[in-house]
Design an enzyme around this catalytic site. Structure first.
Site, PDB file in Angstrom:
ATOM      1  N   SER A  29       0.651  -1.228  -0.097  1.00 39.65           N
ATOM      2  CA  SER A  29       0.222   0.071   0.082  1.00 39.65           C
ATOM      3  C   SER A  29       0.745   1.036   0.002  1.00 39.65           C
ATOM      4  O   SER A  29       0.739   2.369  -0.517  1.00 39.65           O
ATOM      5  CB  SER A  29      -1.131   0.050   1.151  1.00 39.65           C
ATOM      6  OG  SER A  29      -1.841  -1.062   1.326  1.00 39.65           O
ATOM      7  N   GLY A 101      -5.968  -3.988  -8.151  1.00 44.36           N
ATOM      8  CA  GLY A 101      -6.939  -3.144  -7.919  1.00 44.36           C
ATOM      9  C   GLY A 101      -6.947  -1.907  -7.215  1.00 44.36           C
ATOM     10  O   GLY A 101      -7.042  -0.604  -7.670  1.00 44.36           O
ATOM     11  N   GLN A 176      -9.447   2.379  -0.921  1.00 47.08           N
ATOM     12  CA  GLN A 176      -9.023   2.682  -2.044  1.00 47.08           C
ATOM     13  C   GLN A 176      -9.905   3.700  -2.794  1.00 47.08           C
ATOM     14  O   GLN A 176      -9.576   4.777  -3.392  1.00 47.08           O
ATOM     15  CB  GLN A 176      -9.423   1.237  -3.347  1.00 47.08           C
ATOM     16  CG  GLN A 176      -8.408   0.273  -3.166  1.00 47.08           C
ATOM     17  CD  GLN A 176      -8.628  -0.982  -3.835  1.00 47.08           C
ATOM     18  OE1 GLN A 176      -9.561  -0.876  -4.572  1.00 47.08           O
ATOM     19  NE2 GLN A 176      -7.820  -1.888  -3.607  1.00 47.08           N
ATOM     20  N   ASP A 327      -7.433  -7.713   4.010  1.00 51.29           N
ATOM     21  CA  ASP A 327      -6.690  -8.699   3.053  1.00 51.29           C
ATOM     22  C   ASP A 327      -6.294  -9.974   3.868  1.00 51.29           C
ATOM     23  O   ASP A 327      -5.791 -10.909   3.329  1.00 51.29           O
ATOM     24  CB  ASP A 327      -5.369  -7.937   2.515  1.00 51.29           C
ATOM     25  CG  ASP A 327      -5.889  -7.081   1.473  1.00 51.29           C
ATOM     26  OD1 ASP A 327      -6.819  -7.258   0.925  1.00 51.29           O
ATOM     27  OD2 ASP A 327      -5.283  -6.051   1.314  1.00 51.29           O
ATOM     28  N   ARG A 358     -13.346 -13.765  -2.330  1.00 49.26           N
ATOM     29  CA  ARG A 358     -12.451 -14.565  -1.455  1.00 49.26           C
ATOM     30  C   ARG A 358     -13.207 -15.275  -0.320  1.00 49.26           C
ATOM     31  O   ARG A 358     -12.864 -16.234   0.106  1.00 49.26           O
ATOM     32  CB  ARG A 358     -11.584 -13.542  -0.479  1.00 49.26           C
ATOM     33  CG  ARG A 358     -10.408 -13.076  -1.670  1.00 49.26           C
ATOM     34  CD  ARG A 358      -9.492 -12.126  -1.065  1.00 49.26           C
ATOM     35  NE  ARG A 358      -8.427 -11.797  -2.013  1.00 49.26           N
ATOM     36  CZ  ARG A 358      -7.689 -10.657  -1.601  1.00 49.26           C
ATOM     37  NH1 ARG A 358      -7.777  -9.842  -0.613  1.00 49.26           N
ATOM     38  NH2 ARG A 358      -6.589 -10.453  -2.469  1.00 49.26           N
TER      39      ARG A 358
END
Length: 449
Positions: A29, A101, A176, A327, A358
């Protein structure tokens, strides 16, 4: 199939204890953001410890396409000669963001308020992911987006020639989306305001302030309110990228599951908006400790020591913690399979629209390996079998998702029979040294046919 060629199947099997130091790569990140903000500054930004996974390399290539001079000096040391806020030039070619992404959404935000046009694409996984969550707020600035049905890549963004500032309440927790709006706000006059009902990772805010942007953050009854004053001249920085907590999750969780293990993971970034997994593991009874706590480059850092933990129990993870560990849920579900009792994970709808679904990917693989899993639209429950009692012995699909592949490889180190993952090529997008690092600790990982 991996984006980079033929599938790379791998098998993980039980072996001896994991021992040693796991030097995981730089934070993904922060690496993305360092390249982008370096490109939007005037002068040279120096970056050390940059993650050199494919996702970040794709962002570096994109910054070159927009006119910045990006140089790899070797050993994770990079420099970016920026073009300044509003200084992006129009790319000659389509911008390929590969599997990332984060990369594509942040870059869209960074260019959306400049009078340039760019077309974005990616691999099979990325072109299946929705971009509307970003293009909708960018349209408020005056940008236009034309893509495939469902707001999917390939997509062309026409940047706003006369952008206006925006006040935007993020509808679902997403760093994001927040970051794309803030980056777009850099080249809009006046104040751009982003409101989060739930706080998400705050690397963008920290780094914007470090580069000299005028930015304030307030906690209010409506949530976290971030106010950015547009059209600053950003000052180039020297950035030391801390090690990635999302990558650290895999050797840490493996050590907790493999009998006799003792692994030290140095220099891990422990930003409060990223450390939810580690606190959850401690609540489950994991032998996980933080050593040598300190601050580096404005980010809290520590060394993590993880030891075999046979007495872990399932927990109900607070939904409000989801944004700080989104994540890490795939590998947490693996740990949960070896704990006693059930682990509940709720408020995780975001997992349905990551590199793959996921929740479904992990639920299907865990069930095939002998674990009971319940799941719904934004929740799932793993019923743990206890240490040493997960059968395994199956082949699972990574679905072009690096974190799914690594989670099941970690699982195979503790199952009764080996676990095979059909394609581990995507691991290179975020953790290119995963295989060598894990085998160096003693993990039984082999490439298979």
């Amino acid at each position: 199939m991996s984006r980079h060629g033929a599938p790379i199947p791998m098998t993980a099997r039980k072996g001896g204890p994991l021992q040693g130091a796991a030097h995981v790569p730089g934070d993904k990140s922060i690496s993305h953001r360092a390249l982008i903000l370096g490109a939007l500054s005037v002068g040279e930004t120096r970056i050390t410890g940059l993650l050199e996974g494919q996702d970040v390399l794709d962002t570096a290539r994109a910054m070159r396409a927009f006119g910045a001079e990006v140089t790899d000096h070797g050993g994770g040391e990079w420099s970016v000669h920026g073009v300044g806020v509003g200084g992006f030039t129009e790319p000659d070619q389509v911008i390929d963001c590969g599997n990332s992404g984060t990369g594509v959404r942040l870059i869209m935000g960074a260019m959306a308020t400049s009078p340039v046009v760019a077309t974005f694409t990616g691999d099979a996984s990325l072109t299946a992911r929705p971009m509307g969550r970003v293009t909708e707020p960018l349209a408020l600035f005056g940008a236009q987006a034309v893509g495939r049905a469902g707001g999917r890549l390939p997509m062309t963004i026409v940047g706003a020639a006369d952008p206006v500032p925006v006040r935007y309440a993020v509808p679902v927790p997403s760093a994001q989306v927040k970051s794309a709006v803030l980056l777009a706000g850099l080249n809009a006059p006046g104040e751009t305001v982003v409101i989060e009902a739930e706080a998400t990772r705050d690397h963008t805010e920290r780094m914007l302030a470090g580069f000299g942007a005028e930015l304030s953050v307030q906690d209010t009854e409506d949530g976290r309110v971030i106010t950015l004053t547009g059209q600053p001249e950003l000052t180039p920085q020297a950035i030391a990228v801390p090690r990635d907590p999302s990558s650290a999750a895999f050797p840490v969780c493996a050590a907790l599951l493999v009998e006799g293990s003792d692994v030290l993971v140095p220099n891990i970034g422990l930003n409060p908006t990223r450390a939810g997994l580690f606190y959850t593991l401690q609540e489950m009874g994991a032998d996980l400790t933080f050593e040598n706590s300190r601050e580096e480059g404005g980010e809290p850092v520590a060394d993590l020591r993880a030891r075999f933990s046979p007495n872990m129990t399932g927990v109900a993870v607070p939904p409000e913690r989801a944004a700080s560990m989104i994540d890490e849920y795939p590998v947490l579900s693996v740990v949960a399979a070896f704990a006693k009792g059930k682990t509940e994970m709720r408020g995780v709808r975001e997992l349905r629209v990551k590199e793959c679904d996921r929740i479904d990917a992990m639920a299907q693989g865990l069930r095939a390996a002998g674990v009971i899993v319940e799941d719904g639209a934004d929740w799932w429950i793993v019923h743990g079998r206890g240490p040493g009692d997960v059968p395994g012995g199956v082949t699972v699909q990574s679905r072009l998702d690096h974190r799914i592949a690594m989670a099941f490889l970690v699982m195979g180190l503790a199952t009764q029979r080996p676990m095979r993952v059909d394609d581990c090529g995507p691991i290179g997008t975020s953790f290119p040294i995963f295989e060598g690092l894990m085998t160096g600790l003693g993990a039984g990982l082999t490439r298979s046919n």
